[in-house]
Write a protein that holds these residues in place. Structure first.
Motif, short mmCIF file in Angstrom:
data_model
loop_
_atom_site.label_atom_id
_atom_site.label_comp_id
_atom_site.label_asym_id
_atom_site.label_seq_id
_atom_site.Cartn_x
_atom_site.Cartn_y
_atom_site.Cartn_z
N ARG A 119 1.11 22.64 -1.05
CA ARG A 119 -0.02 22.01 -0.68
C ARG A 119 -0.55 20.75 -0.97
NH1 ARG A 119 1.33 26.12 2.74
NH2 ARG A 119 -0.65 27.20 2.99
N VAL A 120 -1.29 21.51 -1.81
CA VAL A 120 -2.52 20.59 -2.53
C VAL A 120 -2.04 20.31 -3.32
CG1 VAL A 120 -4.31 20.72 -4.35
CG2 VAL A 120 -3.92 22.54 -2.40
N ALA A 121 -0.50 19.64 -4.06
CA ALA A 121 -0.02 18.99 -5.05
C ALA A 121 0.84 17.73 -4.47
CB ALA A 121 0.39 19.88 -5.94
N MET A 122 1.21 18.35 -3.59
CA MET A 122 1.69 17.09 -3.10
C MET A 122 0.97 16.73 -1.96
SD MET A 122 4.84 17.26 -3.52
CE MET A 122 5.73 16.13 -2.46
N LYS A 139 1.83 9.94 -3.65
CA LYS A 139 1.86 8.48 -3.37
C LYS A 139 2.88 8.02 -3.31
CE LYS A 139 -2.56 7.77 -4.02
NZ LYS A 139 -3.27 9.59 -4.98
N ILE A 140 3.45 6.96 -1.78
CA ILE A 140 4.99 6.68 -1.03
C ILE A 140 4.35 5.90 0.03
CG2 ILE A 140 6.79 7.58 0.47
CD1 ILE A 140 5.74 10.07 -0.15
N LEU A 141 6.05 5.42 -0.90
CA LEU A 141 5.96 3.41 0.11
C LEU A 141 7.18 3.15 0.34
CD1 LEU A 141 4.97 0.90 0.72
CD2 LEU A 141 6.23 -0.20 -2.04
N GLY A 201 4.51 10.09 -7.50
CA GLY A 201 3.18 11.20 -8.26
C GLY A 201 2.26 10.67 -7.32
N HIS A 202 1.20 11.04 -8.14
CA HIS A 202 0.19 11.14 -7.39
C HIS A 202 -1.34 10.10 -7.77
CE1 HIS A 202 -1.03 15.69 -7.47
NE2 HIS A 202 -0.25 15.32 -7.32
N GLY A 203 -0.39 8.69 -8.88
CA GLY A 203 -0.66 7.59 -9.16
C GLY A 203 -1.76 7.29 -10.17
N ARG A 204 -2.43 6.42 -9.94
CA ARG A 204 -2.78 6.49 -10.84
C ARG A 204 -4.92 7.07 -10.84
NH1 ARG A 204 -1.86 0.47 -9.72
NH2 ARG A 204 -3.54 0.96 -8.14
N ASP A 205 -4.99 7.32 -9.18
CA ASP A 205 -6.24 8.06 -9.37
C ASP A 205 -5.20 9.05 -8.15
OD1 ASP A 205 -8.43 9.47 -8.17
OD2 ASP A 205 -9.33 6.93 -8.04
N ALA A 206 -5.63 10.23 -8.97
CA ALA A 206 -5.38 11.77 -8.31
C ALA A 206 -5.73 11.78 -6.17
CB ALA A 206 -4.74 12.54 -8.62
N ARG A 225 0.87 -1.05 -0.11
CA ARG A 225 0.19 -0.09 0.37
C ARG A 225 0.84 1.40 0.10
NH1 ARG A 225 -5.63 0.02 3.11
NH2 ARG A 225 -6.04 -1.08 0.96
N TRP A 226 1.04 1.69 -1.68
CA TRP A 226 1.09 3.02 -1.18
C TRP A 226 0.63 4.25 -0.75
CZ3 TRP A 226 5.27 3.84 -4.96
CH2 TRP A 226 5.70 2.64 -5.42
N SER A 227 1.14 5.45 0.03
CA SER A 227 -0.16 6.93 1.01
C SER A 227 0.10 7.81 1.07
CB SER A 227 -0.28 5.44 2.58
OG SER A 227 -0.62 4.89 2.95
N THR A 228 -1.34 8.44 0.94
CA THR A 228 -0.26 10.12 0.98
C THR A 228 -0.23 10.12 2.06
OG1 THR A 228 -2.36 10.00 1.89
CG2 THR A 228 -3.12 10.34 -0.58
#
Length: 294
Positions: free
Chosen positions: A125-128, A132-134, A229-234, A28-31
């Motif tokens: 802040r909105v973009a970051m 998605k980070i693992l 980045g934002h992954g498949r679903d931002a 799982r990659w998380s925000t």
């Protein structure tokens, strides 16, 4: 910031999470909003420069750009393109007159930057917040991390070994830079490079400083991470992505894991990942450390 890539990447988790990972073969990659560190990717890059130093550096770099023997601007810099196209047609002036001509350039650039900082921070802040980070660790025997992330040593650590394949995401893992101070948005050197057309305000370096910088208090985690980045679903707060079964080198069971959990997880790992080792973390008899046992 780049360090020698470790042989293994370790992922600490609870028994229930380990079951899901082993069954689904996904991680799982998380925000950032889900992280336990309120500063993780959730801080503003500040600007705190010495104007006199900035002015001196900018004047020198601009002089070299216009009248130096060679000039290699950044391909995307508008200033660099202008200088490159006109420097050979420009009559050389004295250094004194040149300094007078460009005096205040760095101050105007800095004032313009500072004026737009609040809106830039809001955009960042909105973009970051959607990235998605693992996260992994380069160590699998950390007593605090077993306690914090693996159910007080009752949980699991998965040990991954990157395969020699271009598709392996582990090739893109980067270590965290631990520091006491938050990094700057731009230093004097970076701002002077921008003025001289040697750099742009490209966001890639800025993003890397946000994603791969943490407080020194977390240094014991020896973290490496992957950034998607934002992954498949931002708009999604998490994203489950599959890993190659051959990359799962070992399933390490906690030293305090109950026997029935140990039997169940060993069976699951053996069924789903027959080539993967099942190890146990065992308390050393003479030292305050864990050793791995088969």
């Amino acid at each position: 910031m780049e360090g020698e890539r470790p042989e293994y990447f370790y992922k600490y988790m609870s028994v229930e999470v380990a079951k899901l990972v082993l069954l689904n073969r996904t991680l799982r990659w998380s925000t950032p909003g889900l992280f336990n560190d309120p500063f993780d990717v959730q801080f503003d890059l500040h600007v705190d420069v010495d104007r006199e130093k900035l002015r001196a550096i900018t004047l020198q770099k601009m002089w070299d750009a216009w009248f130096g023997p060679t000039y290699t601007p950044h391909p995307a810099s508008k200033s660099g393109k202008f200088i490159s196209e006109n420097r050979h047609r420009t009559r050389k002036v004295s250094r004194e007159n040149f300094n007078i001509w460009l005096h205040g350039t760095s101050d105007r650039s800095l004032d313009n930057l500072l004026a737009h900082i609040p809106e830039r921070h809001a955009e960042i802040r909105v973009a970051m917040g959607k990235t998605k980070i693992l996260c992994f660790s380069s160590v699998g025997d950390s007593l605090p991390m077993w306690a914090y992330y693996s159910q007080s040593h009752q949980g699991v650590v998965l040990r991954f070994k990157p395969i020699d394949d271009p598709s392996s995401v582990f090739r893109f893992a980067r270590p965290i830079n631990y520091t006491m101070r938050m990094p700057q948005l731009f230093s004097e050197d970076a701002l002077s490079d921008i003025s001289a057309g040697l750099k742009t305000t490209d966001s890639e370096d800025m993003v890397n400083r946000l994603v791969f910088t943490k407080a020194t208090a977390w240094k014991h985690e020896q973290e490496w991470r992957l950034f998607l980045g934002h992954g498949r679903d931002a708009e999604a707060t998490v994203e489950d992505n599959r890993f190659d079964a051959s990359e799962l080198d070992a399933v390490i069971l906690g030293c305090a894991m109950p026997e029935h959990w140990r039997i169940a997880l060993s069976a699951l790992a053996g069924l789903r990942y027959p080539e993967t080792k099942v190890l146990r973390a065992v308390k050393s008899e003479r030292e305050f450390k864990l050793v791995l046992s088969e």
